[in-house]
Every structure is written in structure tokens, then in C-alpha cells.
Design a protein around this motif. Structure first.
Motif, PDB file in Angstrom:
ATOM      1  N   ARG A   1     -12.566   9.412  -1.914  1.00 38.37           N
ATOM      2  CA  ARG A   1     -11.332   9.867  -2.660  1.00 38.37           C
ATOM      3  C   ARG A   1     -10.782   9.318  -2.782  1.00 38.37           C
ATOM      4  O   ARG A   1     -10.645   8.219  -1.781  1.00 38.37           O
ATOM      5  N   ALA A   2      -9.143   9.082  -3.481  1.00 40.93           N
ATOM      6  CA  ALA A   2      -8.533   8.105  -2.538  1.00 40.93           C
ATOM      7  C   ALA A   2      -8.238   8.364  -1.764  1.00 40.93           C
ATOM      8  O   ALA A   2      -6.790   9.132  -1.611  1.00 40.93           O
ATOM      9  N   GLU A   3      -7.675   7.635  -0.760  1.00 44.17           N
ATOM     10  CA  GLU A   3      -6.600   7.573   0.317  1.00 44.17           C
ATOM     11  C   GLU A   3      -5.634   7.107  -0.085  1.00 44.17           C
ATOM     12  O   GLU A   3      -4.917   7.285   0.603  1.00 44.17           O
ATOM     13  N   GLY A   4      -5.339   5.875  -0.698  1.00 40.03           N
ATOM     14  CA  GLY A   4      -4.203   5.545  -1.022  1.00 40.03           C
ATOM     15  C   GLY A   4      -4.284   4.443  -2.264  1.00 40.03           C
ATOM     16  O   GLY A   4      -5.285   4.983  -3.305  1.00 40.03           O
ATOM     17  N   VAL A   5      -3.307   4.284  -2.559  1.00 43.23           N
ATOM     18  CA  VAL A   5      -3.297   3.416  -3.876  1.00 43.23           C
ATOM     19  C   VAL A   5      -2.251   1.908  -3.401  1.00 43.23           C
ATOM     20  O   VAL A   5      -1.442   1.276  -2.042  1.00 43.23           O
ATOM     21  N   ILE A   6      -2.986   0.597  -4.029  1.00 45.74           N
ATOM     22  CA  ILE A   6      -2.643  -0.168  -3.825  1.00 45.74           C
ATOM     23  C   ILE A   6      -1.870  -0.771  -5.260  1.00 45.74           C
ATOM     24  O   ILE A   6      -2.934  -1.035  -6.164  1.00 45.74           O
ATOM     25  N   ASP A   7      -0.722  -1.463  -4.827  1.00 44.43           N
ATOM     26  CA  ASP A   7       0.119  -2.157  -5.708  1.00 44.43           C
ATOM     27  C   ASP A   7       0.446  -3.478  -5.555  1.00 44.43           C
ATOM     28  O   ASP A   7       0.399  -4.491  -4.084  1.00 44.43           O
ATOM     29  N   ILE A   8       0.041  -4.230  -6.830  1.00 40.82           N
ATOM     30  CA  ILE A   8      -0.449  -5.485  -6.887  1.00 40.82           C
ATOM     31  C   ILE A   8       1.074  -6.285  -7.669  1.00 40.82           C
ATOM     32  O   ILE A   8       0.688  -5.235  -8.951  1.00 40.82           O
ATOM     33  N   ALA A   9       2.247  -7.089  -7.676  1.00 40.67           N
ATOM     34  CA  ALA A   9       2.714  -6.865  -8.368  1.00 40.67           C
ATOM     35  C   ALA A   9       3.359  -8.518  -8.580  1.00 40.67           C
ATOM     36  O   ALA A   9       3.280  -8.994  -7.890  1.00 40.67           O
ATOM     37  N   THR A  10       4.268  -8.981  -9.511  1.00 41.84           N
ATOM     38  CA  THR A  10       5.027 -10.064  -9.629  1.00 41.84           C
ATOM     39  C   THR A  10       6.285  -9.576 -10.113  1.00 41.84           C
ATOM     40  O   THR A  10       6.271  -8.946 -11.531  1.00 41.84           O
TER      41      THR A  10
ATOM     42  N   GLY B   1       7.569   7.783  -9.733  1.00 39.81           N
ATOM     43  CA  GLY B   1       6.602   8.700  -8.492  1.00 39.81           C
ATOM     44  C   GLY B   1       5.302   9.502  -9.880  1.00 39.81           C
ATOM     45  O   GLY B   1       4.021   9.270  -9.265  1.00 39.81           O
ATOM     46  N   PRO B   2       5.314   9.322 -10.549  1.00 38.12           N
ATOM     47  CA  PRO B   2       4.125   9.997 -11.998  1.00 38.12           C
ATOM     48  C   PRO B   2       3.489   8.918 -11.527  1.00 38.12           C
ATOM     49  O   PRO B   2       1.786   9.612 -11.812  1.00 38.12           O
ATOM     50  N   MET B   3       3.278   8.153 -11.853  1.00 39.12           N
ATOM     51  CA  MET B   3       2.494   6.992 -12.062  1.00 39.12           C
ATOM     52  C   MET B   3       1.509   6.995 -10.836  1.00 39.12           C
ATOM     53  O   MET B   3       0.184   6.952 -10.868  1.00 39.12           O
ATOM     54  N   LEU B   4       2.115   6.774  -9.507  1.00 38.03           N
ATOM     55  CA  LEU B   4       1.683   7.314  -8.177  1.00 38.03           C
ATOM     56  C   LEU B   4       0.813   8.093  -7.960  1.00 38.03           C
ATOM     57  O   LEU B   4      -1.026   8.085  -7.648  1.00 38.03           O
ATOM     58  N   ARG B   5       0.951   8.929  -8.346  1.00 37.25           N
ATOM     59  CA  ARG B   5      -0.244  10.436  -8.303  1.00 37.25           C
ATOM     60  C   ARG B   5      -1.341  10.225  -9.218  1.00 37.25           C
ATOM     61  O   ARG B   5      -2.023  11.086  -9.064  1.00 37.25           O
ATOM     62  N   SER B   6      -1.134  10.257 -10.958  1.00 36.86           N
ATOM     63  CA  SER B   6      -1.926  10.119 -11.491  1.00 36.86           C
ATOM     64  C   SER B   6      -3.056   8.584 -10.694  1.00 36.86           C
ATOM     65  O   SER B   6      -4.337   9.653 -10.805  1.00 36.86           O
ATOM     66  N   VAL B   7      -2.846   7.994 -10.388  1.00 37.73           N
ATOM     67  CA  VAL B   7      -3.665   6.555  -9.387  1.00 37.73           C
ATOM     68  C   VAL B   7      -4.094   7.555  -8.679  1.00 37.73           C
ATOM     69  O   VAL B   7      -5.467   7.837  -8.243  1.00 37.73           O
ATOM     70  N   ARG B   8      -3.213   8.678  -7.435  1.00 43.24           N
ATOM     71  CA  ARG B   8      -4.080   8.984  -6.768  1.00 43.24           C
ATOM     72  C   ARG B   8      -5.095  10.201  -7.061  1.00 43.24           C
ATOM     73  O   ARG B   8      -6.205  10.524  -6.423  1.00 43.24           O
ATOM     74  N   SER B   9      -4.561  10.677  -8.359  1.00 43.82           N
ATOM     75  CA  SER B   9      -5.565  12.033  -8.619  1.00 43.82           C
ATOM     76  C   SER B   9      -6.716  11.715  -9.548  1.00 43.82           C
ATOM     77  O   SER B   9      -7.562  12.328  -9.154  1.00 43.82           O
TER      78      SER B   9
ATOM     79  N   LEU C   1       0.501  -1.201  -0.045  1.00 46.75           N
ATOM     80  CA  LEU C   1      -0.304   0.060   0.098  1.00 46.75           C
ATOM     81  C   LEU C   1       0.600   1.180  -0.261  1.00 46.75           C
ATOM     82  O   LEU C   1       1.720   0.916   0.571  1.00 46.75           O
ATOM     83  N   PHE C   2       1.018   2.072  -0.732  1.00 50.81           N
ATOM     84  CA  PHE C   2       1.725   3.765  -0.956  1.00 50.81           C
ATOM     85  C   PHE C   2       0.291   4.607  -0.162  1.00 50.81           C
ATOM     86  O   PHE C   2      -0.831   4.690  -1.107  1.00 50.81           O
ATOM     87  N   TRP C   3       0.420   4.763   0.888  1.00 48.97           N
ATOM     88  CA  TRP C   3      -0.619   5.464   1.871  1.00 48.97           C
ATOM     89  C   TRP C   3      -0.744   6.872   1.795  1.00 48.97           C
ATOM     90  O   TRP C   3       0.593   7.238   2.154  1.00 48.97           O
ATOM     91  N   GLY C   4      -1.689   7.989   1.396  1.00 51.64           N
ATOM     92  CA  GLY C   4      -1.518   8.940   1.381  1.00 51.64           C
ATOM     93  C   GLY C   4      -0.484  10.411   0.863  1.00 51.64           C
ATOM     94  O   GLY C   4      -0.181   9.594  -0.634  1.00 51.64           O
ATOM     95  N   PRO C   5      -0.842  11.925   0.716  1.00 54.01           N
ATOM     96  CA  PRO C   5       0.206  12.162   0.340  1.00 54.01           C
ATOM     97  C   PRO C   5       1.519  11.981   0.004  1.00 54.01           C
ATOM     98  O   PRO C   5       2.464  12.117  -1.069  1.00 54.01           O
ATOM     99  N   GLU C   6       1.870  11.416   1.202  1.00 54.69           N
ATOM    100  CA  GLU C   6       3.413  11.197   1.282  1.00 54.69           C
ATOM    101  C   GLU C   6       3.866   9.618   0.366  1.00 54.69           C
ATOM    102  O   GLU C   6       4.530   9.506   0.521  1.00 54.69           O
ATOM    103  N   PHE C   7       2.793   8.749  -0.029  1.00 55.85           N
ATOM    104  CA  PHE C   7       2.522   7.439  -0.617  1.00 55.85           C
ATOM    105  C   PHE C   7       3.601   5.991   1.116  1.00 55.85           C
ATOM    106  O   PHE C   7       4.235   5.665   0.223  1.00 55.85           O
ATOM    107  N   VAL C   8       3.056   6.507   1.674  1.00 56.35           N
ATOM    108  CA  VAL C   8       4.017   5.805   2.806  1.00 56.35           C
ATOM    109  C   VAL C   8       3.893   4.565   2.814  1.00 56.35           C
ATOM    110  O   VAL C   8       2.477   3.566   2.658  1.00 56.35           O
TER     111      VAL C   8
ATOM    112  N   SER D   1      -3.439   0.460  -8.343  1.00 56.08           N
ATOM    113  CA  SER D   1      -5.103   0.633  -8.107  1.00 56.08           C
ATOM    114  C   SER D   1      -5.466   2.066  -7.189  1.00 56.08           C
ATOM    115  O   SER D   1      -4.900   1.734  -5.784  1.00 56.08           O
ATOM    116  N   ALA D   2      -6.351   3.073  -7.082  1.00 56.01           N
ATOM    117  CA  ALA D   2      -6.947   3.402  -5.848  1.00 56.01           C
ATOM    118  C   ALA D   2      -7.473   2.421  -5.299  1.00 56.01           C
ATOM    119  O   ALA D   2      -8.578   1.968  -5.353  1.00 56.01           O
ATOM    120  N   VAL D   3      -7.665   2.772  -3.775  1.00 54.69           N
ATOM    121  CA  VAL D   3      -8.296   2.854  -2.697  1.00 54.69           C
ATOM    122  C   VAL D   3      -8.687   3.706  -2.166  1.00 54.69           C
ATOM    123  O   VAL D   3      -8.338   4.663  -1.719  1.00 54.69           O
TER     124      VAL D   3
END
Length: 541
Positions: free
Chosen positions: A139-148, A93-101, A51-58, A131-133
Motif C-alpha cells: 500500500r502507498a504510505e506516502g508520495v515522493i515529489d522530485i521537482a525542479t 490536491g487531486p494529483m496527490l490523492r490519485s497517486v496515493r489511491s 515527501l507528502f506522508w499519510g492521509p494529510e500529506f504531511v 510517485s507512491a512510496v
């Protein structure tokens, strides 16, 4: 510790050590229901999830995700993604910001990233989706990354393509210099695995004898002609190759990537590249050696053939022309032969024959039967059938056990330019008579047994009158027998080819027949053409 982290398994201690209150997420007890639900989903998944959460993508992730980030764990847990992935933040970074916005998910397949997860920028490949959470308000509070991670698959495919391409490029090449040039051009098409590659060729001092490859800074692996070493912390592979000349020292040198782990797969790959080039050079050298041997064999065979197939006798009032053409795929020697020699009474003896086989043994048997036939014909004073009977008896008595076909003919003058030809045929294709008017006819006779099949076989004699302008063509079956056609078709084609050729000399007839039939033959061809030249114009009959 909050019971939320119980499903974290081996990561429970790492979660306990994070001061969540000091992060932008705040104390765990204050986390929103959306965040808590997302964390619960992440920790219960066995697939790599973060999970990348909040504006700082914690970052909050599960155990499976640890394998993807390597030494970044445990510092990455609870840390802003920009700090964790500083080396690739310009990409993700731009990918995460785009999903959140925007809330729109991404899908990326086999993305190449130079990620520092083992102390160096490592070439990695990932297939993942951001994907936005969303919270209750949408509103998108965070981003979930499902990866392989697909690094192994991508590298394996890339290296397989290189190996197949290199093998294909070198296939069929026989010039060592061309092999080295082509190999170098192909190897330089893969800068990810081989940032710098060269093939060094230098004359070895004195007797090369295979001196050891000189050492670089430090040795990682040394195995015969293969060495893996480092210089200035850069891994370098060197492999000795078969030289294009005995005095040449040839070495394939490749600087390896600093973005790839020097594991068994990588080392095995570069060794296979070197081995592929080495095998191509070895094949070329073997083919060159085979060619040298074949040339020597052909030269020897041709000299032997010339000694066996002597020039024909040319009595006055006749033309006799001979040809021998070996099969293209064999050494220039075999069991086919021709002969034309004079007997004590002045008669001309003509022979065409074919001993079974297409090798030195067949040629040796042909030499024996040819010489025995000469002796029997010269001393027996018999017609052709009797000579063949004497030949059969003599060869059996001398232990010359061969199978052969032959036509033996005797030419005598009958006066006024007319000649008489008598012959006997032991299982051989029938001669062709070309009459003075251009008509071509097969001199067919009742079939008789091959030489060497049965003792005591009675041989028949046949006779034809040859007027001036006539020609008789004797040949072996290589002229007309083809695998894809019956022999009668070949005989018919031969008759058609000779029809109307009464104006050709004996030499011209030989050349015309070879031009017409030799290219499609896969067997030896022997030809003997006897021609009675036409009388000059104005000569009284």
C-alpha cells in the motif's frame, strides 16, 4: 534529536523545532521503516525532494526544496500540504490523492502555478513527478515529489518569442501609424507579462522639446525616456517613443503583472519591448527623410538633365526622336547623353555618348564634353573623325579628364530623298541600320579607342547611304548590356527586335525599344533614332 535528521544539514534546527508527536506522523521513534527510509533518501539527495506522508500529506523535505517554496519554510515542515499550498491545492490536491489511491505516478512538465511564496501569488513553473512510496504490504504510505523549477526558462522563452515576434511584425513597415497599431496588437498577445498595454498619442502643447514624463505615485526607476513607477501598488512602465509627427507626444504605457517579481529580467524585457518599437519608428522616420531627400535629388536631377539634353533638331525630310531613361535605383542623372544639332552648312550632326560613372560628377563631365563637342563640330568644318580628334585635343588642353565612348554622325542630303550618313565610333556599341525592306544590320566598324585614353589618336570615318524608309538607331550600352549575358547576345537581340520595324516612326521605335529592353536594365539608357520617312505613294522617283 533523532539521528535520522543528521543529514538535514542546515535544516537540522528546523527539524528539531517541529513537534512531530503532534502531527499525524506521530513521534519520530514510532515512524515506520518505510517512512524512515524515505526520509533518509530525501535528506541525502541534493535534488529538490519532498515527501507528502499519510492521509494529510504531511510535508518532509530537504534543503534544496526550500528554494522552491521560499517563505513557506519553515512553517511547511511537518505541516499538511493542504494548509501549506492552500492557493494551489485545487490543482495539486487531486494529483496527490490519485497517486496515493492508485499507486500510479504522475509526470508534469512546466506546470504553471500561482504560488504564494514571497507574499503574493507568484507565477511559477515546475517540472515534477509524484510517485507512491509503498510499504511492505504494497500500500502507498506516502508520495515522493522530485521537482525542479523551470520558471526562468519558461519566462525567458516566452519573452524571447514576444521580442522576435514584435521585431518581425515591425520589420519593413514605414508608416509610423501602422507601426504603432501593429506593435499594440502584438504586445496585447502576452497578457501574462503585459496585463494591460496601450500607446498614447497626444499633441504636445507648443514646442514639445521632450518634457519629462510626469510622475505617478512613486518612482522605481527613471532613465531618460523610460520610467518604471507604481500606482495603487501596481507597477507601470512608461516609455516615450518617437512621435509620428513633430508635434505629437507618444508614450508606450504598460501595466505589469502582479504575479511576477520586478527583477532585472522583467524590467529589461519591458525596456527591450519599448526600444524595439522606438527603433522601428526611428527607422521609418529615417526612411521617410531619405525619401524626401531622394525626391528632391531626383527633381533637381531631372531639371538638370532636361537642361543638358535639349530637344533634337528636326530638319525637313527627317524624323529625329530621343529618349533618356535613368537606372531605377539611381538618381535621374548620369553620364549618358544624346544630341542633334545643325551645322552652318545645313548638315545634321547626331551624337550618342556615355561618360564613365553614374552620379553628379559624371553628369557634370558629360555637360562639359557635350558643350565642347558642339563648339568643335560647329567651327571645325571637319568630318566626324576629325571632330572627335579636335574634341580629344580640346578637352585635354582644358584639363577635362574623362573617359567616354561616343558615336558622332553627320547627315547630308544627296538628292531625291536619299541621304548620306557618315560617322566615327570611339569605342561605342555600333549603330543599327533598319533598311526600307525591314532588314536590320549592325553598322560594325574596326574598333577604335575610347575618348580620353590616349592623345593624338587618329579617328576613322565611315559612310552609308540612307534611302527613304531607312532608320538608324544610336543607343548607349544600358539598352543591351546585361550582367548575366555577353554583350554579343544583347546586340543580336537588338537586331532581332528591330527587324521588320521599318514601318514604325522614329518616336515609335524609341518607345518599342524601351518597352522591350528597359525593364531588365540596371543602367542608364540614352536613345537617338534617325529616320528618313518613305516617299508618299505616287511620288515620282
Amino acid at each position: 534529536m533523532d539521528e535520522l535528521f543528521e543529514p538535514a544539514g542546515t535544516l537540522r534546527s528546523a527539524y528539531r523545532e517541529v513537534d512531530w508527536a503532534s502531527t499525524s506522523l506521530g513521534p519520530v521513534r514510532d515512524w515506520s521503516p518505510t517512512l524512515r527510509a524515505a526520509v533518509d533518501l530525501t535528506l541525502h539527495s541534493r535534488f529538490p525532494v519532498t515527501l507528502f506522508w499519510g492521509p494529510e500529506f504531511v510535508m518532509v523535505y530537504n534543503q534544496a526544496y526550500v528554494e522552491l517554496i521560499g517563505q513557506k519554510h519553515p512553517a511547511a515542515l511537518g505541516a499538511p500540504a493542504a494548509r501549506v499550498f492552500a492557493e494551489i491545492w485545487d490543482v495539486i490536491g487531486p494529483m496527490l490523492r490519485s497517486v496515493r489511491s492508485t499507486g500510479r505516478a504522475t509526470w508534469t512538465r512546466d506546470m504553471r502555478l500561482l504560488m504564494d511564496r514571497r507574499g503574493y501569488p507568484e507565477e511559477c513553473f515546475f517540472t515534477f513527478s509524484y510517485s507512491a512510496v509503498r510499504g511492505p504490504d504494497g500500500r502507498a504510505e506516502g508520495v515522493i515529489d522530485i521537482a525542479t523549477e523551470t520558471t526562468t526558462q519558461v519566462l525567458s522563452q516566452r519573452r524571447l518569442i514576444m521580442l522576435v515576434g514584435l521585431s518581425d511584425a515591425l520589420s519593413g513597415l514605414e508608416d509610423p501609424a501602422e507601426i504603432l497599431d501593429r506593435a499594440l496588437r502584438v504586445l496585447r498577445t502576452d497578457p501574462q507579462d503585459l496585463p494591460d498595454v496601450d500607446i498614447l498619442v497626444a499633441d504636445a502643447a507648443g514646442d514639445a522639446g521632450r518634457p519629462p514624463l510626469p510622475a505617478l505615485s512613486s518612482t522605481i526607476l527613471r532613465d531618460g525616456d523610460f520610467a518604471l513607477e507604481t500606482t495603487a501598488d501596481v507597477p507601470v512602465m512608461r516609455m516615450r517613443l518617437p512621435g509620428p509627427a513633430p508635434s505629437a507626444e507618444t508614450v508606450l504605457v504598460a501595466r505589469l503583472s502582479q504575479h511576477l517579481p520586478l527583477d532585472d529580467g522583467y524590467v529589461g524585457f519591458v525596456r527591450l519591448l519599448g526600444a524595439t518599437v522606438a527603433q522601428a519608428l526611428q527607422r521609418a522616420q529615417a526612411r521617410q527623410a531619405e525619401r524626401r531627400v531622394a525626391i528632391l535629388e531626383r527633381d533637381l536631377s531631372e531639371r538638370l538633365q532636361r537642361s543638358l539634353l535639349t530637344p533634337p533638331a528636326q530638319p525637313p525630310g527627317t524624323e529625329v526622336a530621343v529618349r533618356y531613361q535613368p537606372a531605377a535605383e539611381r538618381a535621374r542623372i548620369g553620364g549618358d547623353w544624346y544630341d542633334a544639332f545643325l551645322l552652318p552648312d545645313g548638315a545634321l550632326t547626331l551624337v550618342i555618348g556615355d561618360v564613365a560613372g553614374h552620379d553628379q560628377q559624371a553628369a557634370a563631365a558629360m555637360a562639359q564634353i557635350r558643350n565642347v563637342l558642339r563648339g568643335v563640330a560647329y567651327t571645325a568644318g571637319k568630318p566626324p573623325g576629325g571632330v572627335l580628334e579636335g574634341l580629344e585635343a580640346t578637352t585635354r588642353g582644358l584639363g577635362v579628364n574623362v573617359l567616354a565612348t561616343a558615336v558622332l554622325a553627320r547627315l547630308e542630303q544627296a538628292g531625291n530623298g536619299v541621304h548620306t550618313l557618315s560617322w566615327s565610333n570611339a569605342g561605342h556599341p555600333p549603330p543599327v541600320l533598319v533598311a526600307p525592306d525591314g532588314t536590320a544590320t549592325l553598322l560594325r566598324t574596326p574598333p577604335e579607342m575610347l575618348l580620353g585614353v590616349q592623345a593624338g589618336v587618329a579617328r576613322g570615318d565611315h559612310r552609308v547611304t540612307l534611302a527613304p524608309g531607312s532608320a538608324v538607331v544610336l543607343y548607349t550600352d544600358g539598352l543591351i548590356d546585361r550582367r548575366d549575358a555577353i554583350i554579343d547576345d544583347g546586340l543580336a537581340e537588338l537586331v532581332r527586335s528591330l527587324t521588320g520595324r521599318h514601318g514604325s516612326t522614329a518616336e515609335q521605335l524609341c518607345d518599342e525599344l524601351l518597352a522591350r529592353f528597359a525593364a531588365s536594365s540596371d543602367d542608364d539608357i540614352a536613345l537617338l533614332v534617325l529616320r528618313i520617312p518613305p516617299e508618299p505613294a505616287g511620288t515620282p522617283g
